[in-house]
Design a protein around this motif. Structure first.
Motif, PDB file in Angstrom:
ATOM      1  N   ALA A 109       0.784  -1.335   0.225  1.00 27.08           N
ATOM      2  CA  ALA A 109      -0.054   0.085  -0.014  1.00 27.08           C
ATOM      3  C   ALA A 109       0.894   1.210  -0.159  1.00 27.08           C
ATOM      4  N   GLY A 120       1.010   4.014  -3.024  1.00 27.12           N
ATOM      5  CA  GLY A 120       0.776   5.685  -2.805  1.00 27.12           C
ATOM      6  C   GLY A 120       2.029   6.144  -3.162  1.00 27.12           C
ATOM      7  N   HIS A 130      -6.602  10.508   4.247  1.00 30.20           N
ATOM      8  CA  HIS A 130      -5.619   9.722   4.317  1.00 30.20           C
ATOM      9  C   HIS A 130      -4.926   9.807   5.802  1.00 30.20           C
ATOM     10  N   ILE A 156      -7.008   6.990   7.495  1.00 23.98           N
ATOM     11  CA  ILE A 156      -6.817   5.755   7.076  1.00 23.98           C
ATOM     12  C   ILE A 156      -5.496   5.342   7.617  1.00 23.98           C
ATOM     13  N   SER A 157      -4.516   6.066   7.664  1.00 24.76           N
ATOM     14  CA  SER A 157      -3.174   5.447   8.080  1.00 24.76           C
ATOM     15  C   SER A 157      -3.090   5.375   9.666  1.00 24.76           C
ATOM     16  N   GLU A 161      -4.618   2.152  10.322  1.00 22.49           N
ATOM     17  CA  GLU A 161      -3.745   1.237   9.881  1.00 22.49           C
ATOM     18  C   GLU A 161      -2.564   0.738  10.839  1.00 22.49           C
ATOM     19  N   ALA A 196      -7.892  -1.295   5.956  1.00 21.42           N
ATOM     20  CA  ALA A 196      -7.341   0.212   5.770  1.00 21.42           C
ATOM     21  C   ALA A 196      -6.215  -0.055   4.786  1.00 21.42           C
ATOM     22  N   GLU A 197      -5.611  -1.062   4.545  1.00 25.89           N
ATOM     23  CA  GLU A 197      -4.554  -1.129   3.334  1.00 25.89           C
ATOM     24  C   GLU A 197      -5.269  -1.066   2.243  1.00 25.89           C
ATOM     25  N   SER A 201      -8.226  -0.286   1.507  1.00 24.73           N
ATOM     26  CA  SER A 201      -8.808   1.047   1.163  1.00 24.73           C
ATOM     27  C   SER A 201      -7.954   2.098   0.492  1.00 24.73           C
ATOM     28  N   SER A 202      -6.602   2.033   1.108  1.00 25.08           N
ATOM     29  CA  SER A 202      -5.668   3.189   0.792  1.00 25.08           C
ATOM     30  C   SER A 202      -5.184   2.664  -0.541  1.00 25.08           C
ATOM     31  N   VAL A 232      -8.043   3.897  -3.049  1.00 26.07           N
ATOM     32  CA  VAL A 232      -8.116   5.494  -2.930  1.00 26.07           C
ATOM     33  C   VAL A 232      -6.900   6.071  -3.684  1.00 26.07           C
ATOM     34  N   SER A 233      -5.888   5.318  -3.440  1.00 25.85           N
ATOM     35  CA  SER A 233      -4.726   6.017  -4.230  1.00 25.85           C
ATOM     36  C   SER A 233      -4.722   5.926  -5.648  1.00 25.85           C
TER      37      SER A 233
END
Lengths: 233, 118, 85
Positions: A75, A79, A157, A160-161, A164, A218-219, A221-222, A225-226
Protein backbone atom coordinates in the motif's frame (compact mmCIF):
# COMPACT_ATOMS: atom_id res chain seq x y z
CA UNK A 1 8.78 -16.76 -35.25
CA UNK A 2 11.78 -18.04 -33.34
CA UNK A 3 10.42 -16.34 -30.25
CA UNK A 4 7.04 -18.04 -30.59
CA UNK A 5 8.81 -21.36 -31.08
CA UNK A 6 10.93 -20.86 -27.94
CA UNK A 7 7.86 -20.04 -25.90
CA UNK A 8 6.07 -23.17 -27.12
CA UNK A 9 9.17 -25.25 -26.38
CA UNK A 10 9.33 -23.87 -22.84
CA UNK A 11 5.63 -24.52 -22.32
CA UNK A 12 6.00 -28.07 -23.62
CA UNK A 13 8.81 -28.65 -21.13
CA UNK A 14 6.84 -27.27 -18.20
CA UNK A 15 3.77 -29.16 -19.37
CA UNK A 16 5.69 -32.43 -19.42
CA UNK A 17 6.83 -31.79 -15.87
CA UNK A 18 3.27 -31.08 -14.79
CA UNK A 19 1.96 -34.16 -16.57
CA UNK A 20 4.51 -36.27 -14.75
CA UNK A 21 3.44 -34.77 -11.44
CA UNK A 22 -0.23 -35.29 -12.23
CA UNK A 23 0.14 -38.91 -13.33
CA UNK A 24 2.32 -39.77 -10.36
CA UNK A 25 -0.01 -38.15 -7.84
CA UNK A 26 -1.85 -40.44 -5.50
CA UNK A 27 -3.95 -38.82 -2.78
CA UNK A 28 -3.09 -39.61 0.81
CA UNK A 29 -5.59 -41.72 2.71
CA UNK A 30 -4.58 -40.28 6.07
CA UNK A 31 -3.55 -36.88 7.38
CA UNK A 32 0.18 -36.34 7.61
CA UNK A 33 1.86 -35.76 10.98
CA UNK A 34 1.61 -31.95 10.97
CA UNK A 35 -2.05 -31.89 10.00
CA UNK A 36 -2.84 -34.58 12.55
CA UNK A 37 -1.16 -32.52 15.27
CA UNK A 38 -3.24 -29.48 14.34
CA UNK A 39 -6.44 -31.53 14.17
CA UNK A 40 -5.86 -33.11 17.57
CA UNK A 41 -4.52 -30.13 19.49
CA UNK A 42 -6.51 -27.17 18.15
CA UNK A 43 -9.64 -27.76 20.21
CA UNK A 44 -8.00 -28.42 23.62
CA UNK A 45 -5.06 -26.00 23.26
CA UNK A 46 -6.39 -23.10 21.21
CA UNK A 47 -10.16 -23.45 21.57
CA UNK A 48 -10.95 -22.24 18.06
CA UNK A 49 -13.61 -24.10 16.09
CA UNK A 50 -12.06 -23.11 12.76
CA UNK A 51 -8.74 -24.92 12.50
CA UNK A 52 -7.55 -22.79 9.57
CA UNK A 53 -7.97 -19.68 11.72
CA UNK A 54 -6.09 -21.33 14.58
CA UNK A 55 -3.18 -22.06 12.20
CA UNK A 56 -3.16 -18.55 10.73
CA UNK A 57 -3.50 -16.54 13.92
CA UNK A 58 -1.74 -18.67 16.51
CA UNK A 59 0.36 -21.55 15.22
CA UNK A 60 1.69 -19.51 12.31
CA UNK A 61 0.98 -16.08 13.75
CA UNK A 62 4.42 -14.78 12.87
CA UNK A 63 3.79 -15.50 9.19
CA UNK A 64 0.58 -13.50 9.37
CA UNK A 65 2.48 -10.61 10.94
CA UNK A 66 4.87 -10.77 7.98
CA UNK A 67 1.93 -10.96 5.59
CA UNK A 68 0.26 -7.80 6.89
CA UNK A 69 3.68 -6.14 6.78
CA UNK A 70 3.99 -7.04 3.09
CA UNK A 71 0.51 -5.65 2.48
CA UNK A 72 1.44 -2.46 4.31
CA UNK A 73 4.57 -2.12 2.16
CA UNK A 74 2.50 -2.68 -0.98
CA UNK A 75 0.00 0.00 0.00
CA UNK A 76 2.86 2.36 0.85
CA UNK A 77 4.66 1.74 -2.46
CA UNK A 78 1.47 2.12 -4.50
CA UNK A 79 0.86 5.41 -2.72
CA UNK A 80 4.45 6.52 -3.31
CA UNK A 81 4.55 5.59 -7.00
CA UNK A 82 1.22 7.19 -7.78
CA UNK A 83 1.55 10.25 -5.57
CA UNK A 84 4.27 11.68 -7.77
CA UNK A 85 1.97 11.56 -10.77
CA UNK A 86 0.97 14.56 -12.73
CA UNK A 87 -1.40 16.68 -10.70
CA UNK A 88 -4.16 18.21 -12.70
CA UNK A 89 -6.06 21.25 -11.69
CA UNK A 90 -9.79 21.05 -11.28
CA UNK A 91 -10.53 22.78 -14.57
CA UNK A 92 -8.53 20.26 -16.56
CA UNK A 93 -10.54 17.32 -15.28
CA UNK A 94 -12.68 15.22 -17.48
CA UNK A 95 -16.35 15.94 -17.09
CA UNK A 96 -17.68 12.98 -15.15
CA UNK A 97 -21.24 11.93 -15.81
CA UNK A 98 -23.32 11.98 -12.63
CA UNK A 99 -23.78 8.60 -11.03
CA UNK A 100 -27.33 7.39 -11.36
CA UNK A 101 -30.07 7.72 -8.81
CA UNK A 102 -30.05 3.95 -8.29
CA UNK A 103 -26.37 3.88 -7.37
CA UNK A 104 -26.58 6.89 -5.07
CA UNK A 105 -29.60 5.70 -3.12
CA UNK A 106 -28.45 2.09 -3.15
CA UNK A 107 -25.05 2.94 -1.76
CA UNK A 108 -26.61 5.02 1.02
CA UNK A 109 -28.56 1.92 2.03
CA UNK A 110 -25.87 -0.66 1.39
CA UNK A 111 -22.68 0.88 2.79
CA UNK A 112 -23.64 0.50 6.49
CA UNK A 113 -24.85 -3.05 5.84
CA UNK A 114 -21.63 -3.97 4.05
CA UNK A 115 -19.57 -2.52 6.89
CA UNK A 116 -21.65 -4.53 9.36
CA UNK A 117 -21.14 -7.72 7.32
CA UNK A 118 -17.38 -7.10 7.26
CA UNK A 119 -17.26 -6.68 11.04
CA UNK A 120 -19.41 -9.79 11.49
CA UNK A 121 -17.08 -11.82 9.27
CA UNK A 122 -13.93 -10.95 11.15
CA UNK A 123 -15.41 -11.11 14.65
CA UNK A 124 -16.65 -14.65 13.92
CA UNK A 125 -13.43 -15.70 12.22
CA UNK A 126 -12.66 -18.37 14.83
CA UNK A 127 -16.09 -20.02 14.49
CA UNK A 128 -17.14 -19.82 10.86
CA UNK A 129 -15.31 -19.59 7.54
CA UNK A 130 -13.91 -16.13 7.09
CA UNK A 131 -11.77 -13.88 9.20
CA UNK A 132 -9.64 -10.81 9.15
CA UNK A 133 -8.56 -10.91 5.53
CA UNK A 134 -12.00 -11.57 4.10
CA UNK A 135 -13.64 -9.10 6.48
CA UNK A 136 -11.05 -6.49 5.61
CA UNK A 137 -11.73 -6.97 1.90
CA UNK A 138 -15.46 -6.55 2.55
CA UNK A 139 -14.79 -3.31 4.46
CA UNK A 140 -12.72 -2.08 1.53
CA UNK A 141 -15.56 -2.94 -0.85
CA UNK A 142 -17.81 -0.55 1.11
CA UNK A 143 -15.22 2.18 0.50
CA UNK A 144 -15.17 1.12 -3.16
CA UNK A 145 -18.94 1.54 -3.41
CA UNK A 146 -18.63 5.05 -1.99
CA UNK A 147 -15.90 5.82 -4.53
CA UNK A 148 -18.08 4.56 -7.38
CA UNK A 149 -20.99 6.71 -6.26
CA UNK A 150 -18.92 9.86 -6.02
CA UNK A 151 -15.55 9.58 -7.77
CA UNK A 152 -14.49 12.99 -6.49
CA UNK A 153 -15.12 12.13 -2.85
CA UNK A 154 -11.98 12.60 -0.76
CA UNK A 155 -11.11 10.22 2.02
CA UNK A 156 -8.88 11.33 4.83
CA UNK A 157 -5.52 9.69 4.28
CA UNK A 158 -4.62 10.65 7.81
CA UNK A 159 -7.57 8.68 9.21
CA UNK A 160 -6.80 5.63 7.07
CA UNK A 161 -3.14 5.56 8.02
CA UNK A 162 -3.91 6.21 11.70
CA UNK A 163 -6.35 3.27 11.70
CA UNK A 164 -3.81 1.12 9.88
CA UNK A 165 -0.88 1.83 12.19
CA UNK A 166 -2.93 1.64 15.39
CA UNK A 167 -4.25 -1.81 14.53
CA UNK A 168 -0.75 -2.93 13.55
CA UNK A 169 0.64 -1.71 16.88
CA UNK A 170 -2.16 -3.39 18.84
CA UNK A 171 -1.51 -6.64 16.94
CA UNK A 172 2.18 -6.59 17.88
CA UNK A 173 1.34 -5.44 21.42
CA UNK A 174 -1.02 -8.36 22.01
CA UNK A 175 1.64 -10.64 20.63
CA UNK A 176 4.15 -9.25 23.13
CA UNK A 177 1.66 -9.68 26.00
CA UNK A 178 1.67 -13.35 25.06
CA UNK A 179 5.40 -13.49 25.83
CA UNK A 180 4.82 -12.27 29.39
CA UNK A 181 1.50 -13.88 30.33
CA UNK A 182 1.39 -17.05 28.24
CA UNK A 183 3.65 -19.41 26.35
CA UNK A 184 5.28 -17.11 23.81
CA UNK A 185 4.90 -14.48 21.11
CA UNK A 186 1.31 -14.37 19.79
CA UNK A 187 0.17 -17.09 22.21
CA UNK A 188 -3.62 -16.73 22.47
CA UNK A 189 -4.04 -17.97 26.03
CA UNK A 190 -3.73 -14.64 27.83
CA UNK A 191 -7.54 -14.66 27.95
CA UNK A 192 -9.47 -17.76 29.04
CA UNK A 193 -10.09 -20.24 26.21
CA UNK A 194 -13.78 -20.56 27.02
CA UNK A 195 -16.26 -23.00 25.49
CA UNK A 196 -15.57 -24.32 22.03
CA UNK A 197 -18.00 -22.66 19.64
CA UNK A 198 -19.09 -19.63 21.64
CA UNK A 199 -18.28 -16.09 20.50
CA UNK A 200 -16.05 -15.28 23.47
CA UNK A 201 -13.74 -18.23 23.15
CA UNK A 202 -10.32 -19.08 21.78
CA UNK A 203 -8.49 -16.55 23.96
CA UNK A 204 -7.41 -13.45 22.07
CA UNK A 205 -7.95 -14.88 18.57
CA UNK A 206 -11.13 -12.80 17.93
CA UNK A 207 -9.36 -9.66 19.18
CA UNK A 208 -6.27 -10.23 17.05
CA UNK A 209 -8.32 -11.16 13.98
CA UNK A 210 -10.49 -8.05 14.39
CA UNK A 211 -7.42 -5.84 14.38
CA UNK A 212 -6.01 -7.74 11.40
CA UNK A 213 -9.35 -7.11 9.69
CA UNK A 214 -9.20 -3.37 10.39
CA UNK A 215 -5.58 -3.23 9.23
CA UNK A 216 -6.22 -5.16 6.01
CA UNK A 217 -9.34 -3.10 5.32
CA UNK A 218 -7.40 0.12 5.79
CA UNK A 219 -4.59 -1.12 3.52
CA UNK A 220 -6.91 -2.19 0.69
CA UNK A 221 -8.87 1.06 1.03
CA UNK A 222 -5.66 3.04 0.84
CA UNK A 223 -4.67 1.19 -2.36
CA UNK A 224 -8.07 1.82 -3.93
CA UNK A 225 -8.14 5.45 -2.86
CA UNK A 226 -4.65 6.18 -4.19
CA UNK A 227 -5.41 4.43 -7.49
CA UNK A 228 -8.64 6.36 -7.92
CA UNK A 229 -7.14 9.68 -6.89
CA UNK A 230 -4.31 9.64 -9.41
CA UNK A 231 -6.24 11.61 -11.95
CA UNK A 232 -8.64 13.61 -9.88
CA UNK A 233 -6.27 15.01 -7.28
CA UNK B 1 -12.08 -34.51 -7.53
CA UNK B 2 -8.51 -33.84 -6.54
CA UNK B 3 -7.28 -34.97 -9.97
CA UNK B 4 -9.70 -32.71 -11.83
CA UNK B 5 -8.69 -29.72 -9.71
CA UNK B 6 -4.98 -30.55 -10.12
CA UNK B 7 -5.29 -30.85 -13.89
CA UNK B 8 -7.26 -27.59 -14.11
CA UNK B 9 -4.70 -25.82 -11.97
CA UNK B 10 -1.80 -27.04 -14.12
CA UNK B 11 -3.60 -26.03 -17.33
CA UNK B 12 -4.34 -22.60 -15.90
CA UNK B 13 -0.67 -22.13 -14.99
CA UNK B 14 0.34 -23.07 -18.56
CA UNK B 15 -2.28 -20.74 -20.09
CA UNK B 16 -1.19 -17.89 -17.84
CA UNK B 17 2.49 -18.47 -18.65
CA UNK B 18 1.76 -18.54 -22.37
CA UNK B 19 -0.25 -15.34 -22.14
CA UNK B 20 2.42 -13.56 -20.11
CA UNK B 21 5.11 -14.54 -22.62
CA UNK B 22 3.28 -13.78 -25.86
CA UNK B 23 1.12 -10.73 -25.15
CA UNK B 24 2.60 -7.35 -25.93
CA UNK B 25 0.20 -5.21 -23.92
CA UNK B 26 1.43 -4.78 -20.35
CA UNK B 27 -2.09 -4.88 -18.87
CA UNK B 28 -2.75 -8.17 -20.63
CA UNK B 29 0.50 -9.58 -19.23
CA UNK B 30 -0.70 -8.69 -15.72
CA UNK B 31 -4.07 -10.35 -16.42
CA UNK B 32 -2.20 -13.49 -17.50
CA UNK B 33 -0.21 -13.43 -14.27
CA UNK B 34 -3.39 -13.40 -12.19
CA UNK B 35 -4.70 -16.39 -14.17
CA UNK B 36 -1.48 -18.30 -13.42
CA UNK B 37 -1.78 -17.22 -9.78
CA UNK B 38 -5.26 -18.75 -9.53
CA UNK B 39 -3.90 -21.95 -11.07
CA UNK B 40 -1.14 -22.24 -8.46
CA UNK B 41 -3.63 -21.74 -5.63
CA UNK B 42 -5.90 -24.39 -7.11
CA UNK B 43 -3.03 -26.90 -7.26
CA UNK B 44 -2.03 -26.32 -3.63
CA UNK B 45 -5.60 -26.67 -2.31
CA UNK B 46 -6.15 -29.80 -4.42
CA UNK B 47 -3.08 -31.45 -2.88
CA UNK B 48 -4.63 -31.06 0.59
CA UNK B 49 -7.95 -32.61 -0.43
CA UNK B 50 -8.73 -36.04 0.93
CA UNK B 51 -11.55 -38.12 -0.46
CA UNK B 52 -14.81 -38.15 1.47
CA UNK B 53 -13.67 -35.82 4.22
CA UNK B 54 -15.08 -32.50 5.36
CA UNK B 55 -13.88 -28.95 5.93
CA UNK B 56 -11.61 -28.30 8.96
CA UNK B 57 -14.25 -26.50 11.03
CA UNK B 58 -15.43 -28.09 14.26
CA UNK B 59 -19.10 -27.89 15.20
CA UNK B 60 -21.88 -30.00 16.65
CA UNK B 61 -21.70 -32.57 13.85
CA UNK B 62 -17.91 -32.76 13.94
CA UNK B 63 -16.70 -33.12 17.55
CA UNK B 64 -13.06 -32.47 18.32
CA UNK B 65 -12.37 -36.11 19.14
CA UNK B 66 -13.21 -37.25 15.60
CA UNK B 67 -11.46 -34.36 13.91
CA UNK B 68 -8.29 -36.20 12.92
CA UNK B 69 -10.27 -38.90 11.13
CA UNK B 70 -12.75 -36.69 9.33
CA UNK B 71 -11.19 -33.39 8.24
CA UNK B 72 -9.02 -32.59 5.26
CA UNK B 73 -5.53 -31.15 5.58
CA UNK B 74 -5.84 -27.54 6.91
CA UNK B 75 -2.22 -26.51 6.24
CA UNK B 76 -2.49 -25.96 2.45
CA UNK B 77 -5.63 -23.91 3.03
CA UNK B 78 -3.81 -21.60 5.42
CA UNK B 79 -0.97 -21.28 2.90
CA UNK B 80 -3.31 -20.46 0.03
CA UNK B 81 -5.16 -17.87 2.12
CA UNK B 82 -1.84 -16.10 2.59
CA UNK B 83 -0.98 -16.54 -1.09
CA UNK B 84 -4.22 -14.95 -2.31
CA UNK B 85 -3.77 -11.88 -0.14
CA UNK B 86 -0.13 -11.45 -1.18
CA UNK B 87 -1.20 -12.07 -4.80
CA UNK B 88 -3.54 -9.09 -4.83
CA UNK B 89 -0.74 -7.00 -3.32
CA UNK B 90 1.59 -8.01 -6.15
CA UNK B 91 -1.10 -7.28 -8.74
CA UNK B 92 -1.68 -3.82 -7.28
CA UNK B 93 2.06 -3.11 -7.43
CA UNK B 94 2.32 -4.26 -11.05
CA UNK B 95 -0.67 -2.12 -11.97
CA UNK B 96 0.79 0.93 -10.26
CA UNK B 97 4.05 0.50 -12.18
CA UNK B 98 2.15 -0.07 -15.43
CA UNK B 99 0.29 3.18 -14.88
CA UNK B 100 3.56 4.93 -14.15
CA UNK B 101 5.11 3.54 -17.36
CA UNK B 102 2.11 4.69 -19.34
CA UNK B 103 2.47 8.11 -17.83
CA UNK B 104 6.11 8.45 -18.86
CA UNK B 105 5.83 7.13 -22.42
CA UNK B 106 2.14 7.16 -23.21
CA UNK B 107 2.19 3.57 -24.37
CA UNK B 108 1.48 0.18 -22.86
CA UNK B 109 3.19 -1.85 -25.59
CA UNK B 110 6.17 -3.72 -24.20
CA UNK B 111 8.03 -3.24 -27.52
CA UNK B 112 8.25 0.50 -26.81
CA UNK B 113 10.38 -0.05 -23.74
CA UNK B 114 13.85 -0.80 -25.03
CA UNK B 115 16.07 0.73 -22.36
CA UNK B 116 16.97 -2.58 -20.77
CA UNK B 117 16.97 -4.63 -23.97
CA UNK B 118 20.26 -6.12 -25.12
CA UNK C 1 -23.70 -35.96 -3.06
CA UNK C 2 -20.52 -36.99 -4.81
CA UNK C 3 -22.45 -38.04 -7.92
CA UNK C 4 -23.44 -34.41 -8.44
CA UNK C 5 -20.08 -33.06 -7.41
CA UNK C 6 -18.06 -34.83 -10.08
CA UNK C 7 -19.93 -33.48 -13.15
CA UNK C 8 -20.07 -30.10 -11.46
CA UNK C 9 -16.31 -30.07 -10.99
CA UNK C 10 -15.81 -31.09 -14.63
CA UNK C 11 -18.15 -28.34 -15.79
CA UNK C 12 -16.37 -25.76 -13.63
CA UNK C 13 -12.99 -26.90 -14.91
CA UNK C 14 -14.11 -26.58 -18.53
CA UNK C 15 -15.61 -23.14 -17.88
CA UNK C 16 -12.44 -21.98 -16.13
CA UNK C 17 -10.20 -23.08 -18.97
CA UNK C 18 -12.48 -21.39 -21.48
CA UNK C 19 -12.53 -18.16 -19.46
CA UNK C 20 -8.74 -18.30 -19.09
CA UNK C 21 -8.32 -18.61 -22.87
CA UNK C 22 -10.58 -15.58 -23.32
CA UNK C 23 -8.52 -13.76 -20.67
CA UNK C 24 -5.27 -14.14 -22.61
CA UNK C 25 -6.58 -14.06 -26.17
CA UNK C 26 -9.78 -12.01 -25.99
CA UNK C 27 -10.51 -9.20 -28.38
CA UNK C 28 -10.53 -6.29 -25.99
CA UNK C 29 -8.70 -5.58 -22.74
CA UNK C 30 -11.86 -5.01 -20.60
CA UNK C 31 -13.23 -8.39 -21.67
CA UNK C 32 -9.91 -10.02 -20.81
CA UNK C 33 -10.05 -8.46 -17.33
CA UNK C 34 -13.63 -9.61 -16.77
CA UNK C 35 -12.69 -13.10 -17.93
CA UNK C 36 -9.82 -13.18 -15.42
CA UNK C 37 -12.31 -12.19 -12.72
CA UNK C 38 -14.58 -14.99 -13.91
CA UNK C 39 -11.72 -17.49 -13.61
CA UNK C 40 -11.26 -16.40 -9.98
CA UNK C 41 -14.97 -16.62 -9.25
CA UNK C 42 -15.27 -20.14 -10.72
CA UNK C 43 -12.13 -21.12 -8.82
CA UNK C 44 -13.81 -20.06 -5.60
CA UNK C 45 -16.73 -22.40 -6.33
CA UNK C 46 -14.24 -25.17 -7.02
CA UNK C 47 -12.53 -24.42 -3.68
CA UNK C 48 -15.92 -24.88 -2.02
CA UNK C 49 -16.26 -28.30 -3.67
CA UNK C 50 -12.75 -29.10 -2.42
CA UNK C 51 -14.01 -28.49 1.17
CA UNK C 52 -12.07 -25.25 1.64
CA UNK C 53 -14.71 -22.63 2.56
CA UNK C 54 -12.13 -20.21 4.00
CA UNK C 55 -10.16 -20.15 0.78
CA UNK C 56 -13.35 -19.90 -1.27
CA UNK C 57 -14.41 -16.81 0.65
CA UNK C 58 -11.00 -15.17 0.31
CA UNK C 59 -10.83 -15.88 -3.40
CA UNK C 60 -14.33 -14.52 -4.00
CA UNK C 61 -13.82 -11.36 -1.97
CA UNK C 62 -10.21 -10.55 -2.80
CA UNK C 63 -9.14 -12.49 -5.87
CA UNK C 64 -12.24 -11.89 -7.94
CA UNK C 65 -13.73 -8.72 -6.46
CA UNK C 66 -10.94 -6.35 -5.52
CA UNK C 67 -8.47 -7.41 -8.22
CA UNK C 68 -10.96 -6.81 -11.02
CA UNK C 69 -11.74 -3.36 -9.65
CA UNK C 70 -8.04 -2.52 -9.37
CA UNK C 71 -7.67 -3.47 -13.06
CA UNK C 72 -10.58 -1.31 -14.08
CA UNK C 73 -9.35 1.69 -12.09
CA UNK C 74 -6.03 1.55 -13.93
CA UNK C 75 -7.71 0.90 -17.28
CA UNK C 76 -9.97 3.91 -16.75
CA UNK C 77 -6.97 6.13 -16.01
CA UNK C 78 -4.99 4.86 -18.99
CA UNK C 79 -7.93 5.24 -21.36
CA UNK C 80 -8.81 8.70 -20.08
CA UNK C 81 -5.24 9.83 -20.60
CA UNK C 82 -5.01 8.48 -24.13
CA UNK C 83 -8.16 10.34 -25.07
CA UNK C 84 -6.64 13.50 -23.67
CA UNK C 85 -3.16 13.35 -25.11
Amino acid sequence: MIKRFTVLLLLAGVGTLFAGLLLGYSPDGELNATARYYADHTAPDIGAANIVTAIIVTYRGLDTLGEVTVLFLTAAIVGLVLARGRRRTRTEQRELPPSGELLTTGSRLLVPLILLLGVYVFVNGHLTPGGGFQGGAILASAILLMLLTDPLRRFSHRLISALESTSGLVFVGIGLLGVFFAGGFLDNRILPIGNLGSLFSAGVIPVIYSFIGLKVGAEFSSMLVSLSETEDS
Amino acid sequence: MAHIALATGFILILIGLYGALTNRNILRMIVSFTVADTGVNLVIVAVGYLRGRTAPILDATLPAAEAAARIIDPVPQALVLTAIVIGVGITALMLAYAYKLHETKGSLDIADYRELKW
Amino acid sequence: MSTIMLPMALLLAAAMIGAALVAIRGDSVPIAMLAAGLVSLLASVLFLLLAAPDVAMTEAAIGSGLTTFLFFFVLGRVRGDSKHD
